[in-house]
Enzyme design. Structure first.
Site, PDB file in Angstrom:
ATOM      1  N   SER A 130     -11.848   1.281   2.974  1.00 15.41           N
ATOM      2  CA  SER A 130     -11.311   1.757   4.250  1.00 15.41           C
ATOM      3  C   SER A 130     -11.535   3.238   4.510  1.00 15.41           C
ATOM      4  O   SER A 130     -11.300   3.712   5.629  1.00 15.41           O
ATOM      5  CB  SER A 130      -9.809   1.447   4.342  1.00 15.41           C
ATOM      6  OG  SER A 130      -9.602   0.072   4.546  1.00 15.41           O
TER       7      SER A 130
ATOM      8  N   LYS B  10     -13.673   3.905   7.413  1.00 13.20           N
ATOM      9  CA  LYS B  10     -13.148   3.849   8.772  1.00 13.20           C
ATOM     10  C   LYS B  10     -13.128   5.228   9.440  1.00 13.20           C
ATOM     11  O   LYS B  10     -13.202   5.327  10.663  1.00 13.20           O
ATOM     12  CB  LYS B  10     -11.748   3.235   8.764  1.00 13.20           C
ATOM     13  CG  LYS B  10     -11.724   1.787   8.288  1.00 13.20           C
ATOM     14  CD  LYS B  10     -10.316   1.269   8.070  1.00 13.20           C
ATOM     15  CE  LYS B  10     -10.329  -0.152   7.513  1.00 13.20           C
ATOM     16  NZ  LYS B  10      -8.972  -0.665   7.208  1.00 13.20           N
TER      17      LYS B  10
ATOM     18  N   TYR C  16     -18.255  -4.873   9.970  1.00 13.00           N
ATOM     19  CA  TYR C  16     -17.050  -4.327   9.333  1.00 13.00           C
ATOM     20  C   TYR C  16     -17.105  -4.457   7.811  1.00 13.00           C
ATOM     21  O   TYR C  16     -16.894  -3.477   7.084  1.00 13.00           O
ATOM     22  CB  TYR C  16     -15.811  -5.041   9.888  1.00 13.00           C
ATOM     23  CG  TYR C  16     -14.544  -4.702   9.155  1.00 13.00           C
ATOM     24  CD1 TYR C  16     -13.951  -3.449   9.285  1.00 13.00           C
ATOM     25  CD2 TYR C  16     -13.942  -5.632   8.298  1.00 13.00           C
ATOM     26  CE1 TYR C  16     -12.789  -3.137   8.606  1.00 13.00           C
ATOM     27  CE2 TYR C  16     -12.780  -5.326   7.612  1.00 13.00           C
ATOM     28  CZ  TYR C  16     -12.211  -4.067   7.770  1.00 13.00           C
ATOM     29  OH  TYR C  16     -11.064  -3.751   7.077  1.00 13.00           O
TER      30      TYR C  16
ATOM     31  N   TYR D  35      -1.759   3.728   5.782  1.00 13.78           N
ATOM     32  CA  TYR D  35      -1.053   2.523   6.238  1.00 13.78           C
ATOM     33  C   TYR D  35       0.455   2.752   6.239  1.00 13.78           C
ATOM     34  O   TYR D  35       0.924   3.792   6.710  1.00 13.78           O
ATOM     35  CB  TYR D  35      -1.439   1.316   5.381  1.00 13.78           C
ATOM     36  CG  TYR D  35      -2.915   1.199   5.146  1.00 13.78           C
ATOM     37  CD1 TYR D  35      -3.787   1.043   6.219  1.00 13.78           C
ATOM     38  CD2 TYR D  35      -3.457   1.269   3.866  1.00 13.78           C
ATOM     39  CE1 TYR D  35      -5.157   0.945   6.021  1.00 13.78           C
ATOM     40  CE2 TYR D  35      -4.826   1.178   3.658  1.00 13.78           C
ATOM     41  CZ  TYR D  35      -5.668   1.017   4.744  1.00 13.78           C
ATOM     42  OH  TYR D  35      -7.015   0.929   4.545  1.00 13.78           O
TER      43      TYR D  35
ATOM     44  N   VAL E 279      -8.972   0.491  -0.611  1.00 15.14           N
ATOM     45  CA  VAL E 279      -8.495  -0.363  -1.698  1.00 15.14           C
ATOM     46  C   VAL E 279      -9.458  -0.399  -2.882  1.00 15.14           C
ATOM     47  O   VAL E 279      -9.158  -1.008  -3.904  1.00 15.14           O
ATOM     48  CB  VAL E 279      -8.186  -1.804  -1.216  1.00 15.14           C
ATOM     49  CG1 VAL E 279      -7.060  -1.791  -0.206  1.00 15.14           C
ATOM     50  CG2 VAL E 279      -9.427  -2.483  -0.671  1.00 15.14           C
TER      51      VAL E 279
END
Length: 305
Positions: free
Chosen positions: A61, A64, A188, A240, A258
């Site tokens: 992530s 992103k 993605y 998050y 992760v």
């Protein structure tokens, strides 16, 4: 700085409480949790590293941040038609808020938000074209043409990503996703599977530490205002439902993955990459977060100092 990093590796890096690897992605389940690396790239061009700082890992992530930057370059503020700019307070793969908010993800750093950003980048093109654009951008900001996708990790995610498929189809039902869902998810999963080491990742984040300009090459990547906005989103949403705790303890914009990596930005000072595969209960690197907290205590780099 080198003494600080060596101390972090000697103390935090030797901890026996290392968290749990992301075993729901089969290819990540076998990563050795005993590895720990850290690198600091300063705005004056110095690079300090310790531990397993040259070991490649899946940035997951953290990518992103880069896909958002690419999307902003293509669409400008039109990006915010796809995603919001608020913290979610929910797990990274939650579907609950999508139902309440008519399919629009709360921010670009939760899974639903990043899937929507992938859709925005596609713009009716094939996934390989969008992925080539994202990879080219990452290589450019890191000044390293050797950076590649880890195809085994991407395949592993494609085979097990049912929750992400549910998110994508749910958004498609609300008209947020415009391209074929398989194209969007292929984009993605692959950009999450970019493999980097701490040194490459720290260099890639330098433009965010330099007000949008890479301070080493002198090349402007984004405007100063856009860099500040990306950093603000990283601070609010980059971890998050653990973002508040990270801001409280570390006090830097940061984005976790992760795969066990964290990219943290000390504006005006440095870009920092840390990697330890074991995750805490909300999916952030357990030792990586502790290492950054210790680094900030030693340097005084917290933006709240």
């Amino acid at each position: 700085m080198q003494e600080i990093l060596d101390d972090i590796v000697a103390t935090i890096g030797s901890s026996t409480e290392r968290g749990r690897v992301a075993d729901y992605i089969p290819e990540l389940a076998g990563v050795n949790p005993q590895q720990f690396g850290i690198c600091v790239a300063t705005v004056d061009g110095q690079l300090f590293s310790a531990g397993h700082s040259q070991q490649l890992f899946s940035i997951q992530s953290i990518s992103k941040v880069f896909s958002l930057t690419v999307a902003l370059g293509k669409l400008g503020d039109g990006v915010w038609k796809w995603v919001g700019r608020e913290p979610s307070g929910d797990p990274f793969n939650s579907i609950v808020q999508l139902e309440h908010e008519h399919g629009k993800p709360r921010n670009p750093f939760i899974n639903a938000g990043a899937i929507a950003i992938s859709d925005a980048i596609l713009m009716k093109h094939l996934p390989r074209e969008a992925l080539a654009e994202i990879l080219s951008f990452v290589r450019f900001i890191a000044d390293d043409e050797s950076i590649c996708f880890d195809d085994k990790v991407a395949k592993s995610e494609l085979e097990t990503g049912e929750r992400n498929r549910a998110l994508a189809h749910f958004m498609a039902a609300y008209g947020i996703i415009k391209n074929p869902v398989d194209y969007v998810l292929g984009t993605y999963f692959h950009h999450c599977a970019i493999a980097m080491n701490c040194q490459q990742l720290a260099r890639a984040g330098l433009f965010l530490a330099g007000d949008g300009r890479n301070p080493v090459t002198g090349v402007r990547v984004v405007s100063a205002s856009r860099a500040r906005r990306i950093n603000s989103l990283m601070l609010m949403c980059g971890h998050y439902d653990g973002s508040g705790e990270f801001a409280f303890r570390v006090g830097l914009p940061g984005k976790s993955g992760v795969g066990g990596g964290i990219l943290a930005i000390a504006p005006g000072h440095a870009s920092i990459a840390v990697w330890s595969p074991g995750l805490d209960d909300v999916g952030n690197s357990k030792l990586g977060s502790q290492a950054l907290e210790r680094l900030v205590m030693k340097t005084g780099w917290s933006i709240f100092a």
